[in-house]
Design a protein around this motif. Structure first.
Motif, PDB file in Angstrom:
ATOM      1  N   CYS A 451       0.846  -1.192   0.000  1.00 25.66           N
ATOM      2  CA  CYS A 451       0.000   0.000   0.000  1.00 25.66           C
ATOM      3  C   CYS A 451       0.878   1.237   0.000  1.00 25.66           C
ATOM      4  O   CYS A 451       2.097   1.158   0.259  1.00 25.66           O
ATOM      5  CB  CYS A 451      -0.946   0.014   1.195  1.00 25.66           C
ATOM      6  SG  CYS A 451      -0.149   0.293   2.804  1.00 25.66           S
ATOM      7  N   ARG A 456      -3.571   3.115   0.845  1.00 22.23           N
ATOM      8  CA  ARG A 456      -4.281   2.680  -0.359  1.00 22.23           C
ATOM      9  C   ARG A 456      -3.500   1.551  -1.024  1.00 22.23           C
ATOM     10  O   ARG A 456      -2.298   1.685  -1.281  1.00 22.23           O
ATOM     11  CB  ARG A 456      -4.488   3.853  -1.309  1.00 22.23           C
ATOM     12  CG  ARG A 456      -5.460   4.895  -0.751  1.00 22.23           C
ATOM     13  CD  ARG A 456      -5.657   6.079  -1.658  1.00 22.23           C
ATOM     14  NE  ARG A 456      -6.669   6.979  -1.096  1.00 22.23           N
ATOM     15  CZ  ARG A 456      -6.419   7.899  -0.159  1.00 22.23           C
ATOM     16  NH1 ARG A 456      -5.186   8.048   0.314  1.00 22.23           N
ATOM     17  NH2 ARG A 456      -7.402   8.662   0.291  1.00 22.23           N
ATOM     18  N   TYR A 490     -11.805  -5.004  -2.796  1.00 21.22           N
ATOM     19  CA  TYR A 490     -10.913  -3.850  -2.712  1.00 21.22           C
ATOM     20  C   TYR A 490     -10.333  -3.500  -4.083  1.00 21.22           C
ATOM     21  O   TYR A 490     -10.129  -4.369  -4.936  1.00 21.22           O
ATOM     22  CB  TYR A 490      -9.778  -4.133  -1.717  1.00 21.22           C
ATOM     23  CG  TYR A 490     -10.301  -4.511  -0.346  1.00 21.22           C
ATOM     24  CD1 TYR A 490     -11.003  -3.591   0.425  1.00 21.22           C
ATOM     25  CD2 TYR A 490     -10.130  -5.804   0.157  1.00 21.22           C
ATOM     26  CE1 TYR A 490     -11.512  -3.935   1.672  1.00 21.22           C
ATOM     27  CE2 TYR A 490     -10.632  -6.158   1.406  1.00 21.22           C
ATOM     28  CZ  TYR A 490     -11.326  -5.218   2.152  1.00 21.22           C
ATOM     29  OH  TYR A 490     -11.838  -5.562   3.382  1.00 21.22           O
ATOM     30  N   ARG A 545     -10.875   3.233   2.792  1.00 16.84           N
ATOM     31  CA  ARG A 545     -10.046   3.821   1.744  1.00 16.84           C
ATOM     32  C   ARG A 545      -9.878   2.909   0.530  1.00 16.84           C
ATOM     33  O   ARG A 545      -9.370   3.353  -0.499  1.00 16.84           O
ATOM     34  CB  ARG A 545      -8.660   4.174   2.307  1.00 16.84           C
ATOM     35  CG  ARG A 545      -8.732   5.247   3.372  1.00 16.84           C
ATOM     36  CD  ARG A 545      -7.392   5.556   4.006  1.00 16.84           C
ATOM     37  NE  ARG A 545      -7.580   6.427   5.169  1.00 16.84           N
ATOM     38  CZ  ARG A 545      -6.592   6.948   5.893  1.00 16.84           C
ATOM     39  NH1 ARG A 545      -5.327   6.679   5.566  1.00 16.84           N
ATOM     40  NH2 ARG A 545      -6.849   7.719   6.932  1.00 16.84           N
ATOM     41  N   ASN A 546     -10.280   1.657   0.644  1.00 14.49           N
ATOM     42  CA  ASN A 546      -9.966   0.700  -0.419  1.00 14.49           C
ATOM     43  C   ASN A 546     -11.149  -0.049  -1.016  1.00 14.49           C
ATOM     44  O   ASN A 546     -10.986  -0.723  -2.040  1.00 14.49           O
ATOM     45  CB  ASN A 546      -8.947  -0.318   0.095  1.00 14.49           C
ATOM     46  CG  ASN A 546      -7.568   0.285   0.275  1.00 14.49           C
ATOM     47  OD1 ASN A 546      -6.860   0.540  -0.701  1.00 14.49           O
ATOM     48  ND2 ASN A 546      -7.176   0.522   1.523  1.00 14.49           N
TER      49      ASN A 546
END
Length: 877
Positions: A451, A456, A490, A545-546
């Motif tokens: 990430c 992310r 994701y 966030r994903n």
């Protein structure tokens, strides 16, 4: 034989019983009682066979019939009609049943409990039903039902059952009252005049060459009518769902490839005679060294397990972008190996089939399989007969979860019927069931995930290796699905995944609820938690966030264009997550995705026929199986919604009256595809009704709909637009522990597209969570030298009612435009993120990141009452 006198349901009975015969067998075989079911004889651990003996609740499979001499025995059939009506209404009103096989035992237990304690608490109810096992419901609604029954016994009014079968209504389960009382038969409850009973001879070795089969002593045993071996098969002896690599019988000179291979089958006047004769079949073997792990199978020079294929059953590859380069440039990278276990489905109804001869050389087959048209195709080929000469009928089964996709005893039953010219029924014992049918795959998964500095995701690189046993089943597809779900729900720009299914001499592995997605989820959810720690954020934030949205790319390369409800599910649990953290609780979170529809280039069908009958009912034929999920009920609701007719008009059926072969009831697709077909057929009926015609004017009319789905693309195939699956279900789950590390509360938010029936839908999720918690903490089926080390229900580790935490279900609707009225499948997604959420909560509690299932070393597992297997774990696989 000993003679006993006793009272059965208030009537004097005199029976001759065999030495050591169980009361269960005496009740079922000699007295015609069918409310007592055989789920585990002689263990006495499932409660399906409950009866009252002199007022005491007894599991009749573990009680000798001779011991009830002079006593009063009461079964569910013998309760006062008032009690029977209250019990049936209570279980149906609360949705306290799914497949229904175990429910008569629970119902009788409820009567026994409430007679002693008219106002039991939920904890007291859970304790009282500890001797009972339910694989479907998760117990929430069973406890609700017993509470409601107790209130009704105290004089409180029962709620009226919903009569509106329209969408969104809690319309009662089809035949739910009969199922509660044990009046609706399962295959093992069916009898025919002159019926014979069958028994099988299984290989005791995981790999051995059969050098001699002698059936003479078995044939000479009193009551025996036939002994069948491979030499008696008139047609194709090898069958299989995807590859014809599984023989109905192992022939002389061939290798037995696992401890469930069938060597011979016996037909006799009763089951006891058939089993006694089966022991007399003499088989000699040349014992060979078995292949007991995928690593051994892939090693150079390894013996070829199955003669039709090399030891690599399948290899699924997904490559997008440059994962190695992306990992090298990532701010944070985590790496590890996750291992999941072999799991026994443990549906409460063991496998059973009934075959009977019909005039003109034809035959009828009554089956509990998940795809009766696949059963017909394979059995007809084995018998060397035309498919049209073999009538098949589904008898809705007592649970399946994927384990009844493959053939079990259908072929052997049909062959004995052909050889004897008599009806034949074969029913497996629990031990035989565990030895024979395919399991959930154990999969080893090595992950590297990166990430950026904000958390992310940048890349996923994963290598998966699964043990499929000696026969293909659908093992290659399970590993394909694991690969396709390797990134979870994701966004991941760079993906490099390879998943291999290997043949071994362990028990076969095939379809089980989740179908590879839940194995992959355990690994990717663990990776997200590890990355969150490196970034310095919590589990909710990294998922926030994903998670994917419309326009994002799924693991397989498919662009998600519709019905992506994962954010709705995540936001639905946000307050619960942070409130638990603020209260100092250890909390874990997991997100999940599961395909609805097989996809990956497979042509799929939904087929329906609506037939207006002389009695002004409408027969509703479809090709998919009812196995507790409520399919037949929601198909009635779809038909009602379109036609405006009462739900009571429709009579669902699954048989070969019409050519409605749709394949297996799998991949969370029955609601999606059968629903579309019912909707289409119902629109044609509605058109005639709108023209002013009544049902009486339409008697004999057939309204047909065949809906084909052929727009999905094979995994890895270069195409202009990738569409590996028709639809997806999404979920977010929260696991909260108490101060001792026990699971205190579990919250499951699920995107189901459209809620067709809220009671049935929430029940599916509750049951999935129950299965997922067992998968996470207590369930496993290890083998030693290819043989399961246990067949005891409590050791296998399925959770009991008192083990279950509080479960809250939140149903989220994000309509699926390709589904009927926006609905999509919900049967599997319920356990996909469960183990990951539990692992996260446990790490929050004690700082240990657990990467092997089940997590038996955890305080949450130690608090459970099941899953303690004795033996030398060093010898287990």
């Amino acid at each position: 034989m000993p003679t006993i006198d006793f009272s059965l349901n208030g009537q004097p009975r005199r029976l001759e019983v065999r030495e050591g015969e169980s009361l269960l067998d005496a009740l079922r075989d000699r007295c015609g009682v069918i409310s007592t079911k055989d789920g585990c004889q002689p263990q006495g651990q499932c409660g399906c066979c409950l009866a009252l003996v002199d007022g005491q609740a007894k599991t009749t499979c573990a009680l000798s019939a001779e011991k009830v001499a002079g006593k009063q025995v009461v079964t569910l059939e013998g309760l006062p009609e008032g009690d029977r009506a209250l019990l049936a209404r209570a279980f149906v009103a609360t949705g306290g049943l799914q497949c229904g096989f175990c429910i008569p035992g629970f119902a009788l237990r409820a009567k026994h409990l409430c007679d002693k304690n008219p106002n039991p608490s939920r904890a007291e109810i859970a304790k009282a039903i500890d001797g009972h096992l339910c694989r479907c419901t998760g117990y929430v609604k069973i406890v609700d039902a017993i509470e409601l029954y107790a209130r009704a016994k105290r004089g409180e009014p029962l709620p009226e059952l919903e009569t509106d079968a329209g969408l969104g209504k809690p319309y009662p389960r089809y035949k739910g009252e009969q199922m509660t009382l044990g009046d609706r038969p399962y295959v093992a409850d069916l009898t025919r005049e002159g019926m014979l009973h069958g028994a099988l001879v299984l290989s005791p070795h995981p790999r051995a060459k059969v050098t001699r089969i002698d059936t003479q002593k078995a044939l000479a045993h009193p009551g025996v009518h036939a002994v069948a071996t491979a030499a008696d098969v008139p047609g194709e002896r090898w069958y299989g769902l995807l590859y014809k690599d599984w023989p109905a019988f192992i022939a002389l000179g061939e290798e037995a490839r696992y401890v469930g291979d069938v060597i011979a089958a016996v037909a006799a006047v009763d089951e006891a005679s058939a089993r006694a004769a089966a022991i007399l079949v003499e088989v000699e073997y040349e014992i060979l060294t078995p292949v007991l792990s995928p690593d051994e199978a892939l090693a150079p020079g390894a013996p070829q397990v199955n003669p039709t294929h090399d030891n690599v059953l399948s290899r699924s590859v997904i490559t997008r972008g440059d994962a190695d380069a992306a990992l090298a440039s990532s701010a944070h990278v985590v790496e590890g190996t996750w291992q999941t276990q072999r799991i026994e489905h443990l549906y409460l109804e063991p496998e059973c089939a009934l075959a009977e001869p019909l005039p003109g050389g034809k035959m009828a087959l009554f089956t509990q399989g998940q795809g009766v048209f696949d059963d017909r195709r394979q059995v007809a080929a084995l018998l060397g007969m035309a498919e049209d000469d073999l009538y098949v009928e589904l008898v809705p089964n007592g649970g399946a979860f994927g384990g009844k996709e493959d053939m079990s005893v259908q072929a052997q039953t049909a062959l004995l019927c052909k050889l004897t010219g008599r009806p034949v029924r074969i029913e497996l014992t629990r031990e035989e069931s565990i030895r024979i049918h395919p399991k959930r795959h154990p999969i080893r998964m090595h992950y590297r995930v990166g990430c950026d500095a904000e958390g992310r995701l940048t890349a996923v690189k994963a290598r998966m290796l699964g043990d499929s046993g000696p026969y293909a089943s659908v093992g290659g597809k399970v590993l394909e699905r694991a690969a396709g779900h390797a990134c979870g729900p994701y966004r991941v720009p760079h993906v490099d995944v390879e998943a291999v299914a290997a043949y071994t001499n362990n028990p076969p592995c095939g379809a089980m609820r989740g179908f590879g997605a839940n194995q992959a989820s355990f690994a990717i959810e663990g990776c997200l938690d590890l990355l969150a720690k490196k970034v310095g954020i919590d589990g909710y934030q990294i998922r926030d966030r994903n998670i994917v949205a419309i326009g994002d790319v799924f693991s397989t390369g498919q662009i998600l264009e519709k019905s992506v409800g994962i954010r709705k599910t995540l936001e639905a649990v946000k307050a619960v997550y942070y409130q638990a953290k603020a209260a100092g609780r250890a909390v874990g979170i997991g997100c999940g995705i599961k395909n609805s529809g097989i996809g990956n280039g497979v042509q799929e069908w939904g087929k329906c026929r609506l037939v207006v009958e002389n009695d002004l009912t409408v027969s509703l034929y479809n090709g998919y199986t009812e196995m507790g999920q409520g399919l037949l009920t929601i198909l009635i609701q779809f038909a009602t919604e379109v036609t405006g007719l009462s739900g009571s008009v429709f009579r669902p059926k699954v048989d070969s009256t019409f050519a409605l072969g749709c394949g297996q009831t799998t991949g969370s697709r029955a609601t999606l595809f059968a629903g579309n077909a019912v909707k289409s057929a119902a629109e044609k009926l509605r058109a005639d009704l709108d023209r002013g015609k009544a049902l009486g004017d339409l008697v004999g009319q057939v309204y047909a709909a065949d809906v084909v789905i052929d727009d999905t693309t094979p995994l890895g195939k270069p195409v202009a637009k990738i569409k590996t699956h028709t639809a997806f279900g999404y979920a977010t789950q929260i696991c909260i522990l108490d101060e001792q590390g026990r699971i205190e509360r579990f919250v499951a938010a699920h995107d189901v597209g459209r809620v067709v029936n809220p009671v049935l839908c929430s029940g599916q999720v509750e049951g999935s969570v129950h299965m997922g918690l067992g998968y996470a903490l207590t369930e496993e089926l290890p083998v030693s030298n290819g043989m399961p080390v246990t067949t005891k229900l409590r050791e296998i580790g399925v959770l009991r009612a008192k083990d279950m935490p509080e479960v809250e279900v939140i149903l989220v609707e994000d309509p699926e435009p390709e589904g009927p009225f926006g609905a999509k499948g919900v049967g599997e997604i319920g356990l996909v993120p469960t183990a990951g959420a539990v692992a996260g909560a446990l790490e929050a509690f004690d700082g240990i990141r657990r990467m092997t299932l089940p997590m038996k070393d955890s305080p949450a597992a130690r608090a459970m009452s099941v899953g303690r297997i004795k033996g030398d774990r060093e010898k287990w696989r």
